[in-house]
Scaffold this active site. Structure first.
Site: not given
Ligand SMILES: Cc1ncc(C[n+]2csc(CCOP(=O)(O)OP(=O)(O)O)c2C)c(N)n1
Ligand SMILES: Cc1ncc(C[n+]2csc(CCOP(=O)(O)OP(=O)(O)O)c2C)c(N)n1
Ligand SMILES: [Mg+2]
Ligand SMILES: [Mg+2]
Lengths: 388, 325, 325, 388
Positions: C60, C130
């Site tokens: 972000e 959320h």
């Molecule tokens: C600071 C923040 N930004 C956005 C999100 C929304 N979000 C939740 S999971 C995710 C993707 C995470 O991907 P990754 O780190 O590769 O983990 P995976 O889900 O693949 O295990 C996002 C964008 C969040 N939880 N926290």
């Protein structure tokens, strides 16, 4: 992910051993195999003029701060070649995002002695309208984005700026300067990674001068400098002797060509040393030895470049004397003039918060003016020109 | 008792805390050997070793993230943010993590041991980024405590209380007073209570409320008002979160008037919360609206700093206006 | 006119903006091919290409930093933060950079072309992270505009105005209403004014003020009050910064009473600013204190969400209490 | 900085080509040169039990979410070996900071089926007091720091936690899990760099499962995965096949030994694939092909491990059937029980904001309770137990 191994083995932190690119020895001769730069005599002398101007400016302004004439100053002593040399290899249409110790790049672009002074004295001619501390320069005309104190914030901004240049199809890139300390900020990581993934023509130039205020680089990171991080982002990376103007120039020229050809970022780590205090608020005797400083003083980038000029027969002692004298005189004259100019009128307290002052801000200004009329002595800098 | 300036009082409090409790650890940019850019942590590394007082890399989000982890492990982490203006890269770690650590885990884990120290405020010709008063940004965040001392005696007592309080505390230090405020400070260990305001001057006509460096301005305005025959009660809030509603409301019920002043911009500053609460709890006692004397709604300016600031004359005029409402 | 839900209206506004102006660029986490986790950016990449609508890495602070740079270069950058709760890592870029870009440079450079879109608010069983309503955190920051629509018609008109406004705007989208709010939306291009409140119901007895998703609650409470013979005036603030002081004060001068409601915690929420300003500007007209009906001063809870929320019955009770003061 | 060069040459992003450590082939036999793990049959079966439990749990909970019984769920389908295998190589006193897809590690530590259910149903027995969405587990007793949704925040926290363990002289380290998406956050940079400089015994385990919701890793970074960044921080780094439990185990065991011996962090990148949707709010058909999923389904980590167990004569079809049946029965029973338990009493709306509720919060609760007494139907979950 190409290769497999079947015993657990770590790749260690020293796996990359990034070499340093050098052209000029301290005596002004070239290393074997090194090439002369692509610029002509006129350019060579212009670059020298920039170096000397900045050195004189810094010296005078540190003095002015000691005399209480300005509240703050920050010199680039010992690091002039990194900003002047890199700016020299750019085109005027390239955008510069600086940290704060790159007055050399700004001077190279053509910022006048009066403009430097007007900013440092926060007077009504300062392009920044007297709102920021001294040394926070900026100029739309010269494509020099106004400096901001929070460290690292310009790094992702430079990626975004370059992305816009690419969208517009311009023959232009963005250079982004920052210190090895600022490279620890999260914004560094965000900016370099985004530039790599989004293919932004950005030259990231890290001035590794050994210190972030009192913190030596050994307490800033454990890897092989900042350069080794570039590889992790998939960014073409080069380490250069930052006290070697010719090497910095050549590296930046190569970086510009690479960035525009590949629509991709480049990372340059320029190795140097901050010979003076961090700023006029700092005293380095608390955290490093005179001996260390002396070692680095011997590597003076301006002297090294001068030796080269002299070897080429482009420079004489006579010229040297005149040059210093002229810059000193100009700077002193400009300082005196700038000091006398008033600060911006109080109306500018509320302009530029938004494109137009909101009714709410106009109301606040109106109340303030009424108050100032009642207590004019309290606000000597502005109360005389309330209806200007 | 010794004479100390505000910085010395803070340094003394840190020394005291580290001597008494092995679990106390101090860190931040330049706080190690050098002792911090203002020298608040001078000699701590010398005395307690590099393990307990050290420089960090230049990353505020990292400093507070690291501090959250260290505090959740059971240490008393004292993290310095070099200037209040640079606390924002750590905003997520403070607002989403520090403040919610205990609640979200049902107290399986907490960072009660964390104290964040940071210099704040203007009047030092620092422009945008060496002058801000960011307390209101944090005041909207349940789970945090926010403390602001106004003099050396408070600085030591409130800092020791903050370090030992079992909740995360942001401790804002009025840097304009670092060397300017000098006073008697007990050598021994003592604490001042968090969440309790201090009435520094009793009066009948109008309540004046401030904190930190702005207390000086409020007190001078009260003196000026006295000359005009207006008897002000001056209260130092000391804690922004939790804040001492009872003390403030009691005073306003007595005087019928309230002038609040802070350096930060007016809109949604902490003065807003105070005015909103007071108009609710002392509605029938108010003879005039709660009057806020604050910074203008602009970024902190350099060359117009004097004009921007809620100074003595502005506070005085607000008192008069409130009396004449 | 077509029937659209709030998401469709936003998508339609983005389409319109991108069609009309080549300089408009949309980006953020998952906004590219996928069209965003809520599908607000559906089909934009398909229509306008990867260069103008794209995924960013998951950062972000990077997204807003990049957006600041892109906007200062002259593009109209529309950056999405996936949830309002995740805007805090970008707090420094927004508060120290976006907001001060123009002022600090004397308008040599500005990021007026920037719009930050982010879903906010509770009522979707989203717990701490959320559900937050972070508008007040930004309301203390001169240089920003803050806009919150309550229905599809507003969403399109205010979003188009925000994108074209020559100032950075944070556009908070009430995600609870993304699919729930459906209404007529003109197909053509139109803008609604920023900084102007909308009176959605006229009344004589008590003013009710809200924004975004909370407007629904306020309107229902007003209906309930009507049954008790209380005639509420209901105002949708629409913009938090700048906010329409004149409209609110005029209404309160008429009714003599004000109830403000927002989902965010009470302390130093934007309700505080409203109460503080109104008690000042309508002091002699107020028959009762300004009453704030807000979230409790706790992190946003999951299993006690209903109890935490300023719901219809709570707002109704506040109206009654204000009438009977 | 040892070497010098005299022509400007970039080190390119592919300069590091970090190999992948593998032990087990998909058929359950070992690669040539690979070694059997150090654990005995009992441990081997315990790890298999963990894998299967998690797979069954995930399946049932996704179902429960579809039925509207819980608001949200997030499965680890296809990635079970990375969390179970790594947790297996740790000691109980090691602290775990998880992202959210590491239920395998928690199960391995001994979190009971009831504890999983109580959290997912936000009932009064949830250790987190029903305050966070399902899957945000945490347990002081099991040294599993409560999960927080904002991505990346746990990374510098893990460095700080490990620093505290070192200060206390414990024979313990901290493991920190995160996705390759989260590794783009500024907190990643801060955390890894601080751990390296401040010498924190932290194992950073990146689960690179190819996606961050819809964003493929090719749009997340341009370098050689996340591993290549470790070198830039001077951190010992290892890439491992995340679907190979034996390799993950051996890598983590080596990392733990390294971290404690050197008081230094280690970075492990475990290569895997998220076979299911990101969460119950997601539908992957919008961003990837069935074919791609099918390719990865063939590399199922549980099946691979089972083949190994079977090859060793430690596992039979009979046992397989019983194990699945038992876990299914237990999970269903626990679900039914958890679902019936009430949410925490309303008093817990204000506990744990501070160590003690402030007078201000008590006042807010009092007013709320008075309101609830008037409108009990509005608050059916809690109004029946206002004086509990
Ligand atoms: C600071 C923040 N930004 C956005 C999100 C929304 N979000 C939740 S999971 C995710 C993707 C995470 O991907 P990754 O780190 O590769 O983990 P995976 O889900 O693949 O295990 C996002 C964008 C969040 N939880 N926290
Ligand atoms: C976000 C932020 N944190 C802290 C500071 C205070 N500060 C100003 S300069 C500086 C050191 C910067 O070091 P480096 O990046 O190496 O640049 P150098 O001064 O060596 O040129 C610090 C800590 C700041 N300006 N911004
Ligand atoms: Mg440096
Ligand atoms: Mg992933």
């Amino acid at each position: 992910m190409s290769k497999s191994i079947h015993k657990p083995g770590f790749v260690l932190g020293d796996a990359l051993d990034i070499p340093t690119f050098k052209v000029l020895k301290q005596d002004g001769t070239l290393y074997k195999g090194a090439q002369e730069p692509e610029f002509d005599k006129e350019m060579a002398l212009k670059l020298y003029d920039d170096l000397v101007f900045i050195r004189v400016l810094d010296e005078r302004m540190v003095g002015a701060q000691r005399q209480g004439r300005i509240p703050f100053y920050l010199a680039s002593l010992g690091e002039e070649a990194a900003s002047v040399g890199s700016a020299g290899a750019l085109k005027p249409q390239d955008m510069i995002f600086a940290q704060y110790r790159e007055q050399g790049a700004l001077r190279h672009r053509g910022f006048s002695v009066d403009q430097f002074m007007d900013q440092c004295f926060s007077n009504e001619r300062d392009l920044g309208k007297g709102r920021q501390m001294p040394i926070h320069y900026g100029s739309k005309e010269l494509n020099y984005n106004t400096i901001s104190s929070p460290l690292g914030t310009q790094i992702p901004q430079a990626a975004g700026y370059a992305y816009g240049q690419k969208l517009d199809g311009l023959d232009a890139c963005t250079i982004c300067y920052f210190g090895e300390g600022a490279a620890s900020e999260g914004d560094f990581h965000a900016g370099l990674n985004m530039a790599a993934v989004l293919k932004c023509p950005t030259i990231f130039l890290c001035r590794n001068n050994g210190y972030a205020i009192s913190t030596p680089s050994a307490e800033q990171f454990s890897g092989d400098g900042v350069a080794s991080r570039g590889i992790g982002y998939g960014i073409a990376t080069l380490r250069v002797d930052g006290n070697d103007l010719l090497a910095v120039y050549a590296a930046t020229a190569a970086a510009r060509a690479y960035a525009l050809e590949h629509n991709a970022p480049v990372l340059i780590e320029a190795m140097s040393y901050r010979l003076g205090a961090h700023s006029t608020s700092d005293d380095p005797t608390g955290y490093r030895s005179k001996d260390e400083e002396a070692q680095w003083a011997k590597k003076d980038p301006i002297l090294r470049y001068k030796h080269w000029l002299t070897n080429k027969g482009w420079w004489s002692d006579e010229q040297e004397k005149t040059l210093y004298a002229e810059h000193r005189a100009n700077i002193l004259a400009a300082m005196k003039a700038a000091e006398k100019r008033p600060v911006p009128t109080i109306d500018h307290l509320i302009t530029d918060v938004y494109d137009e002052p909101t009714p709410h801000l106009r109301q606040q200004l109106k109340q303030l003016k009424a108050h100032m009329r009642k207590y004019p002595d309290q606000y000597p800098k502005t109360s005389g020109r309330l209806d200007a | 008792m010794s004479q100390m300036n505000l910085l010395q009082a803070i340094n003394n409090a840190l020394m005291t805390a580290m001597e008494k409790d092995d679990k106390v650890v101090c860190f931040g940019e330049d706080v190690g050997h050098f002792g911090g850019v203002f020298r608040a942590t001078s000699h701590l590394q010398e005395k307690f070793g590099r393990a307990r007082c050290f420089n960090t890399p230049l990353t505020e989000q990292g400093i507070i993230g690291f501090a959250n982890g260290l505090a959740s492990q059971g240490h008393k982490a004292i993290a310095e943010i070099q200037f209040g203006d640079y606390i924002f890269p750590a905003f997520d770690q403070i607002v989403n993590e520090t403040a919610k650590f205990r609640y979200r885990s049902g107290n399986e884990f907490n960072v009660g041991g964390l104290t964040i120290r940071t210099p704040y405020g203007g009047g030092i010709r620092g422009g945008h980024y060496h002058s801000q008063s960011p307390e209101a940004y944090f005041a909207h965040t349940p789970g945090l405590k926010i403390v602001v001392p106004r003099n050396p005696h408070q600085a030591k007592g409130l800092l020791l209380a903050s370090i030992r309080d079992d909740n995360p505390v942001i401790f804002f230090e009025p840097k304009r007073l670092y060397r300017a405020a000098v006073g008697d400070v007990p050598e021994e260990d003592y604490e001042l209570p968090i969440g309790v305001a201090e009435t520094v001057r009793e009066g009948q006509d109008c309540t004046l409320l401030a904190w930190g460096a702005q207390m000086e301005v409020a007190s001078k305005a009260a003196e000026r008002a006295e000359k005009e025959g207006i008897d002000c009660e001056v209260i130092d809030l000391r804690s922004i979160l939790p804040w001492d509603v009872d003390a403030v409301v009691a005073s306003v019920k007595k005087t019928g008037r309230l002038v609040v002043t802070h350096e930060a911009p007016l809109t949604n500053g902490f003065g807003a919360e105070i005015a909103a609460t007071v108009q609710e709890q002392a509605f029938l006692h108010l003879e005039a609206p709660v009057n806020r004397v604050c910074g203008l709604d602009v970024p902190y300016p350099l060359s117009h700093e004097a004009e921007y600031m809620p100074d003595e004359t502005k506070v005085f005029e607000a008192i008069v206006a409130t009396m004449n409402y």
